[in-house]
Design a protein around this motif. Structure first.
Motif, PDB file in Angstrom:
ATOM      1  N   SER A 103      35.122  39.542  24.910  1.00 51.38           N
ATOM      2  CA  SER A 103      34.000  39.706  25.897  1.00 51.38           C
ATOM      3  C   SER A 103      33.240  38.439  25.474  1.00 51.38           C
ATOM      4  O   SER A 103      32.338  38.170  26.639  1.00 51.38           O
ATOM      5  N   LYS A 105      39.704  46.565  34.532  1.00 54.19           N
ATOM      6  CA  LYS A 105      39.101  47.691  34.906  1.00 54.19           C
ATOM      7  C   LYS A 105      40.547  48.713  34.918  1.00 54.19           C
ATOM      8  O   LYS A 105      41.506  48.079  34.883  1.00 54.19           O
ATOM      9  N   CYS A 117      41.690  38.397  36.117  1.00 53.93           N
ATOM     10  CA  CYS A 117      41.867  39.721  36.533  1.00 53.93           C
ATOM     11  C   CYS A 117      42.145  40.328  37.828  1.00 53.93           C
ATOM     12  O   CYS A 117      41.499  39.814  38.680  1.00 53.93           O
ATOM     13  N   LEU A 167      44.811  41.722  32.864  1.00 58.32           N
ATOM     14  CA  LEU A 167      44.165  40.409  32.474  1.00 58.32           C
ATOM     15  C   LEU A 167      45.298  39.350  32.157  1.00 58.32           C
ATOM     16  O   LEU A 167      46.262  39.716  31.455  1.00 58.32           O
ATOM     17  N   GLN A 207      37.161  41.186  32.302  1.00 59.98           N
ATOM     18  CA  GLN A 207      37.486  42.278  31.605  1.00 59.98           C
ATOM     19  C   GLN A 207      38.350  43.395  32.723  1.00 59.98           C
ATOM     20  O   GLN A 207      37.751  43.571  33.710  1.00 59.98           O
TER      21      GLN A 207
END
Length: 374
Positions: free
Chosen positions: A2, A32, A131, A37, A30
């Motif tokens: 992160s 979901k 992503c 990714l 990030q």
């Protein structure tokens, strides 16, 4: 992860009439639930990318400040074009329609994708990491590299879409301009495999030789004094009545319609003052020639001229058919849909003067592949 950053190429047109290209660092995306990714390994520069990347900017006015990842490229945008660009003024936008890489993380429900090489047309692909929904990824077959899968969407599906459009609109053969392009070579292979007659239009003898070596039967060279006669002969032989034109400007679309009319009359039983009853269609799908499209109405009254884009086409055929076309691309990515690149560059090199001058020309046979991880 992160706290990590991802480099991303951005394009911005300012209210002062300047286009700016730069590389920015953004937070690592990030995934979901249902997302993956991707570590982006390769992304091509297609003509369709340049509309966003460079817009209508005047490349001859280019200046560069800084160097490497800190370089900022600036170009002038004609003032007359700014009103049409209002929706993107002073908005820094990511670029890159398609690319490929390896899935390194996944949200809930997509964990089985981790480690797979995938291609995707998700936008913002001139990034180190991206992503996207797992459903938008095309999983490559074992042994396919990201570089091989980077151009798995725009050119392959456009070429397939041309053939499908021909069938949907009840034509039986087709014409393609700028046919020596990477897309054009794919179309030659598709038509040979599917038994579709294809008339290819190119500009040089070297391009004729290239397509003939692939198995093309009808190749017409616009630089030859007999071009129009050669085109009519090819149309008589194939009865092609639909064309896809990558140039857009000038008289080529008009010449195509006129040649189709002449060919139709040679195959006709009678004469009408309104021209043949054979419907003739030209779709413009590119803008290699930015001059006005000029029509010399010498092709009767049964004709059409319009634009063609891949995304609306996908909406017409539905997801089941689209899925079948995507799977064909994955299965034939190293053969029918193989792409060749003349130069591989890093994100920073996208901002170099010599690269910009080269890829902005959209020269047939010259293609760039961005390697974001370099």
């Amino acid at each position: 992860m992160s706290n990590e950053q991802s480099k991303q190429l951005r394009t911005n047109i300012t209210s002062a009439g300047k286009l700016e290209l730069s590389i920015v660092s953004v937070p690592m995306p990030q995934p979901k639930p249902g997302e993956v990714l991707i570590r982006v390994e390769a992304a091509p520069i297609n003509p369709s990318d340049l509309g966003l990347l460079l817009g209508p900017a005047d490349v001859s006015t280019m200046t560069i400040s800084g160097s490497g990842d800190d370089a900022v490229v600036t170009m002038d945008v004609p003032a007359a074009m700014l009103p049409a660009l209002a929706a993107r003024i002073d908005k820094s936008m990511p670029a890159g329609n398609e690319g490929a890489g390896v899935v390194i993380a996944a949200g809930a429900g997509a964990e089985d994708m981790i480690g797979k090489t995938v291609g995707v047309a998700g936008g913002a692909m001139y990034s180190q990491y991206r992503c996207v929904p797992a459903s938008s990824c095309l999983v490559m077959n074992e042994g396919t590299t990201p570089a091989q899968g980077a151009s798995c969407f725009v050119n392959p599906l456009t070429a397939l879409g041309m053939v499908e459009t021909m069938k949907m609109e009840n034509h039986t053969a087709l014409v393609h301009t700028a046919a020596a392009s990477n897309l054009g070579q794919m179309l030659v292979k598709i038509c040979l495999a599917d038994g579709v007659q294809l008339v290819n239009i190119v500009r040089t003898q070297a391009q004729v030789d290239l397509l003939k070596a692939l198995g093309a039967v009808y190749v017409c060279n616009t630089s030859e004094p007999t071009f129009k006669e050669d085109l009519v002969d090819a149309l008589v032989a194939t009865r092609a009545t639909i064309a896809f034109d990558a140039t857009g400007g000038g008289r080529l679309a008009s010449d195509l319609l006129s040649a189709m009319e002449i060919a139709a009359n040679k195959n006709a039983d009678g004469h009408s003052i309104y021209g043949s009853t054979t419907y003739k269609q030209v779709y413009i799908y590119g803008g290699l020639d930015r001059s006005p499209t000029t029509l010399n109405r010498a092709f009767g009254m049964s004709w059409g001229l319009g634009g063609w884009l891949l995304t609306p086409f996908i909406g017409k055929i539905g997801m089941e058919k689209f899925g079948a076309l995507r799977q064909r691309v994955a299965d034939e990515i190293q053969t029918t849909f193989s792409s060749h690149y003349t130069r591989e560059i890093s994100l920073a090199e996208v901002l170099s003067a010599d690269a910009i001058k080269s890829y902005s020309k959209q020269a047939t046979g010259e293609r760039f592949l961005i390697k974001p991880q370099q």
